[in-house]
Design a protein around this motif. Structure first.
Motif, short mmCIF file in Angstrom:
data_model
loop_
_atom_site.label_atom_id
_atom_site.label_comp_id
_atom_site.label_asym_id
_atom_site.label_seq_id
_atom_site.Cartn_x
_atom_site.Cartn_y
_atom_site.Cartn_z
N GLU A 20 0.75 -8.88 2.83
CA GLU A 20 -0.54 -8.18 2.79
C GLU A 20 -1.61 -8.97 3.53
OE1 GLU A 20 0.12 -5.79 -1.45
OE2 GLU A 20 -0.77 -7.79 -1.43
N CYS A 118 1.62 0.11 3.46
CA CYS A 118 1.34 -0.70 2.26
C CYS A 118 0.38 0.04 1.33
CB CYS A 118 0.78 -2.06 2.65
SG CYS A 118 0.65 -3.21 1.26
N ARG A 120 -0.20 -0.18 -1.79
CA ARG A 120 -0.92 -1.04 -2.75
C ARG A 120 -2.18 -1.61 -2.11
NH1 ARG A 120 -0.77 -6.67 -3.87
NH2 ARG A 120 -1.34 -7.16 -6.02
N LEU A 240 -2.88 -2.42 -10.85
CA LEU A 240 -2.39 -2.50 -9.47
C LEU A 240 -1.54 -3.76 -9.30
CD1 LEU A 240 -2.51 -0.97 -6.82
CD2 LEU A 240 -4.58 -2.22 -6.24
N ALA A 243 4.38 -4.73 -6.22
CA ALA A 243 5.62 -3.93 -6.34
C ALA A 243 6.83 -4.86 -6.40
CB ALA A 243 5.75 -3.00 -5.15
#
Length: 244
Positions: A20, A118, A120, A240, A243
């Motif tokens: 990320e 992505c 998330r 959140l 994953a």
């Protein structure tokens, strides 16, 4: 300076993965510099890029029919600029550099790819935008329903808290970095009225000013005077999770 101020800001909300961080870093690969007082874009301009603010302080504002200015947001490193142009053909506001600034322009398609690959991270960006919305809601409520003294006090606390998001070492002493005219344009007061309220807060022992720095002498009383709600203390993104 970190590779990505946006990653630094979002990492204060959720624990970012290495992937990320790399994806966010892509948004800040290019740089554009602006001198103090320069407009990044003006109201009604067609804006094709979005931007991440990397250095300096900016503001967004609109000009009213009588020529007065309403400041909507003060922008700090890590803020995304021009998100409204994702849904409007032209910019609904002007964005101007308060200090010398560096921004990173990026194409909307890069953001679309990030959202697609992505989810998330996309949700974290959306949550960050909700913080902006709530802050503007608080300001609107303050302008409509609180005293001039409370409005000034609330803005001082808001600005300090925004700075603290990127520099947790900031406590009760900080450089404000904006003028009394800019304070007034953000909360519906003249510069003269802002000056009067600042002096009143000083005389009441709530703040002190010296050498361009502001001290929150009695932060608890200042918060009560401002009817200030610390939204950061109420922020919740536990749902959140990374994953598996």
């Amino acid at each position: 300076m970190p590779d990505s101020w946006l990653a630094t800001r979002l990492n204060g909300l959720i624990a970012l993965t290495a992937q990320e961080r790399d994806m966010l870093r892509r948004l800040e690969e290019r740089e554009r510099r602006l001198r103090r007082g320069a407009a990044l874009f003006s109201e009604n301009d067609r804006v094709s890029d979005l931007f991440v603010l990397r250095e300096g302080t900016m503001m967004s504002y609109v000009l009213l029919d009588d020529g007065s200015r309403q400041i909507l947001r003060f922008l700090f490193p890590g803020d995304i600029i021009a998100t409204a142009t994702l849904v409007y053909a032209t910019a609904p506001e002007t964005v101007m550099a308060i200090t010398d600034c560096t921004v990173s322009p990026f194409d909307r398609q890069v953001l679309a790819e990030l959202v697609s690959s992505c989810p998330r991270l996309a949700m974290a960006l959306m949550a960050s935008e909700q913080r902006v919305r709530v802050a503007m809601t608080d300001r609107l409520a303050a302008v409509g329903r609180t005293s001039a003294r409370a409005r000034v006090a609330a803005l001082l606390l808001e600005l300090r808290d925004r700075m603290r998001e990127l520099d947790p070492s900031i406590g009760t002493v900080f450089a404000l970095g904006i003028t009394q005219e800019e304070i007034g344009d953000a909360i519906g007061l003249t510069a003269v009225h802002v000056n009067r309220m600042l002096r009143q807060l000083e005389e009441q022992g709530l703040i002190a000013r010296a050498a361009g720095r502001l001290t929150l002498v009695d932060e608890a009383k200042l918060m009560r005077a401002a009817n200030y709600v610390d939204r950061n203390a109420k922020f919740d993104l536990e749902w959140l999770q990374v994953a598996e």
